[in-house]
Every structure is written in structure tokens, then in C-alpha cells.
Scaffold this active site. Structure first.
Site, PDB file in Angstrom:
ATOM      1  N   LYS B 150       0.823  -1.064  -0.034  1.00 21.26           N
ATOM      2  CA  LYS B 150       0.039   0.036  -0.026  1.00 21.26           C
ATOM      3  C   LYS B 150       0.943   1.315  -0.021  1.00 21.26           C
ATOM      4  CE  LYS B 150      -2.707   2.907   2.564  1.00 21.26           C
ATOM      5  NZ  LYS B 150      -3.792   3.051   3.963  1.00 21.26           N
ATOM      6  N   GLY B 211      -7.876   8.864   9.192  1.00 23.14           N
ATOM      7  CA  GLY B 211      -8.613   9.137  10.683  1.00 23.14           C
ATOM      8  C   GLY B 211      -9.505  10.087  11.064  1.00 23.14           C
ATOM      9  N   GLY B 239     -11.121   8.005   5.830  1.00 23.27           N
ATOM     10  CA  GLY B 239     -11.968   8.773   5.811  1.00 23.27           C
ATOM     11  C   GLY B 239     -13.221   8.330   6.458  1.00 23.27           C
ATOM     12  N   THR B 261      -9.451   3.457  11.410  1.00 20.50           N
ATOM     13  CA  THR B 261      -9.562   4.180  12.893  1.00 20.50           C
ATOM     14  C   THR B 261     -11.159   3.767  13.011  1.00 20.50           C
ATOM     15  OG1 THR B 261      -7.935   5.685  12.175  1.00 20.50           O
ATOM     16  CG2 THR B 261      -9.488   6.286  13.906  1.00 20.50           C
TER      17      THR B 261
END
Lengths: 66, 309
Positions: B150, B211, B239, B261
């Protein structure tokens, strides 16, 4: 001999290879990788790679992340 | 299996825009009525499906995934919560970060706490230029023996917004070295095209800053990327805050979602992970089904004619 490991300056006995350094530092040897002066050193080459004064070494593993 | 290689297809009277993978992945029952639009010429016919039941698999980098949810391993309060969340999410791939080994001699491996059946996707988080990201990717490959990365090159510590220019430069180098590069970038069509041209098997536009939990901030951009790049694999990365955010992204045509998150910071990560799992699937079903048109005014569902007066 002074070297920089993971950003920290360390004094190590001279005439060492990377394999011996990892052992000296009690580093895990599974699923870690080593970079010597910004070049990845394959696991098979750890014992062939001698360390010199002022070498910069990065030893990485994995942590939680996104 | 019936293969139709066109993008516009009329199903049960509704015109839907479908990717090629739709037909390779969407279950179609025997005798399903189908009208196909081949360029401008309509071909009407009855699809004769025998016993082929095709599932909605997610193809990425030459691999097949059953889940369209990819999740992170950061910020969990403890390993137990992380494992429970991973299990509930149904995800088959998890991201991990590359980090310096502490010099205190402690040898515990974080990876031991992951379900070994999950594919590990290392990231280049914390890199601020192409050079660092490339070095990080090479180290990750050496340590894990995976070509998957990634790619994340950050441009600013407050917003954590991506540096698209550096990301593209790193992507080119890593692709040339045989990496399967999944780049995190701003939700921009032109950058998406450049990253795909560079050889990335997928693009990962953000929904909102990492986050932030703000949800899809620019649905138009995601729609444009989807419509202009119908065959690209699009993974919305970063997001998402709640399951409805994930559903929105999937309804807009994202192929998968990557999140961390929203699950890890929830008071009950396992339950939230299950919610995300359901939302990703719900959004996917909505996208494949084709939504009804939006109307400014009402359209009665019950017959007006015949109502008693």
C-alpha cells in the site's frame, strides 16, 4: 566502532558482519529486514556483509497500521 | 457462463451501467430476461443460464477476494479487540506498518497476533517522499516475501493528505521492480489515470483525511472516477467513520473499502466491524442493482386510479 542503528548511535566491537550485529542486539531474525546504507541486504547475505565505521543501519519489523 | 463485454446493460427494464466484472460476478438465474445494449444496437434476448451460479468476487492484483473490506491493524486498545474485529469484519486482507525494531531486545512480533489466513498488506505510512516510500516497500518485501504494497506518501503532517506527485514517482519505480502497488491518493481522475498508466492494478482515492471519520467528502469526484474509469479497480481508502459512509462509497461504485480508525476507535470494534462488513455488502448490492432516479416531486407507489372517492 561507531555505527548508527535505527537512528541511534551505538558503539560496537570492530570486525563484525550484519548477522553478528543482530545477534549482539538480540534482534528478532524472523520477518524483519535490514538496510545497510540505504540498500536492502538480503537475509542470505547478512553474514557476508561486514560493518564499517559510520555505517547507517535500519532494521525494521511490522506494527499496527492502516 | 454467459459473458457480455459491454458496459451498458438493461436488466428488468432498467438501464444499468455495469462493469465487465459485473457479469463475471453477479449471479444471474436461469431464464433471466436480459436486454443488452451493444454499442448503439440493442440485442434483446433471454439469457439461458444453466447451473452456473457466479458469486460477486473481488479481483485485485491477480487474486480473488470474497470480501470487499480491507482493514487496518492500528490503534486497537489491545490484541484481543483487534482479533475480534478482524474476525467480525469478514476481511481477508489487513494492512500493517513498517517500523524500526526497538533496540531494547524485546522480540515480540506484532504479526503473531494476526490470523495467519489473512493476507498482509504492508504500507509505507510515515513516508514524506518517493525515496523513503521506495526504501520502505523494499524492506517490507524482504521481510514478508510479498510484492504487495500500500503506497502512501504523505505531503503534510496536519492533514496527512497525499503528495500525489511523489506517490506517482514512487509507483513508477516500484511497478518496475515488480511490486503490486496500491496507491493512496487524492480523489482526482487525472491522477487516477496516471497511476493506472504507471501499472498500478488499483487506485485508492481518499474519502476524507486519514483518521478523520468524515465520510465521503466529495461524492462527485468518486462518481467521475468510477464513470470515466469503468474497468479500474477503485478502493476507497481513508475517511470512513460509520457504516453509512462505507455504503455511500460502495453505492458510488467503489470496488472495495480500506479502513482502520472507524473500527479501532469504536467503543466496540467487533460490532462496528460487523456493521462495516454489512454496509460494504449493502452498498455493493445497491451499486450492482442500479438506484432509482431521484425526483424532485413524489411518485405514488399505490394506484391513484380506483381509489374510493
Amino acid at each position: 566502532m561507531k555505527i548508527i542503528i535505527n537512528g541511534e548511535t551505538r558503539e560496537v566491537p570492530g570486525e563484525m558482519d550484519l548477522g553478528e550485529l543482530l545477534e549482539l542486539l538480540s534482534m528478532p531474525t524472523e520477518r524483519v529486514a535490514v538496510e545497510l546504507n540505504r540498500r536492502v541486504v538480503r537475509r542470505a547475505e547478512w553474514t557476508a556483509e561486514k560493518i564499517s565505521e559510520d555505517d547507517q543501519i535500519e532494521i525494521i519489523h511490522f506494527v499496527g497500521g492502516g | 457462463m454467459c459473458r457480455i463485454d459491454k458496459k451498458h446493460v438493461r436488466v428488468a427494464g432498467r438501464l444499468v451501467r455495469a462493469r465487465i466484472s459485473f457479469w463475471e460476478s453477479n449471479p444471474v438465474d436461469s431464464g433471466y430476461k436480459l436486454n443488452m445494449c451493444r454499442r448503439t444496437k440493442f440485442v434483446r434476448g433471454k439469457l439461458n443460464m444453466s447451473d452456473h451460479k457466479v458469486e460477486d468476487k473481488f479481483l485485485l492484483g491477480g487474486k480473488e477476494f470474497g470480501s470487499r473490506l480491507i482493514i487496518g491493524t492500528g490503534k486497537y486498545r489491545n490484541y484481543e479487540e483487534m482479533r475480534a474485529a478482524h474476525e467480525a469484519s469478514g476481511a481477508e486482507m489487513v494492512t500493517v506498518a513498517v517500523n524500526r525494531v526497538p533496540l531494547d531486545g524485546k522480540t515480540e512480533s506484532f504479526l503473531d497476533h494476526l490470523n495467519p489466513e489473512m493476507q498482509i498488506l504492508p504500507n509505507t505510512a510515515g513516508c514524506y517522499d518517493a525515496d523513503h516510500a521506495i526504501r520502505t516497500a523494499r524492506l517490507a518485501r524482504e521481510a514478508l516475501g510479498t510484492d504487495w504494497i500500500k503506497l502512501e506518501v504523505i505531503g503534510d503532517p496536519v492533514t496527512l493528505l497525499p503528495d500525489n506527485e511523489q506517490t506517482l514517482a514512487a509507483a513508477k519505480t516500484l511497478v518496475s521492480e515488480g511490486f503490486i502497488v496500491l496507491p493512496y491518493f487524492s480523489d482526482d481522475l487525472i491522477m487516477a489515470k496516471k497511476l493506472l498508466d504507471a501499472g498500478c492494478p488499483a487506485v485508492m482515492p481518499l474519502a476524507a483525511p486519514i483518521g478523520s471519520g468524515m465520510g465521503v467528502q466529495n461524492p462527485s469526484n468518486l462518481r467521475i472516477i468510477r464513470e470515466q474509469l469503468p474497468d479500474a479497480v477503485i478502493i476507497v481508502d481513508a475517511g470512513v467513520g460509520v457504516p453509512s459512509d462505507a455504503a455511500v462509497a460502495m453505492e458510488l461504485g467503489a470496488d472495495a473499502i480500506l479502513m482502520n480508525t472507524a473500527i479501532a476507535e469504536s467503543a466496540d470494534p467487533a460490532r462496528m466491524a460487523e456493521g462495516m462488513n454489512l454496509a460494504v455488502r449493502a452498498g455493493r448490492m445497491a451499486y450492482l442493482s442500479g438506484r432509482m432516479p431521484k425526483r424532485l416531486y413524489a411518485s405514488a407507489s399505490s394506484p391513484i386510479e380506483g381509489a374510493i372517492r
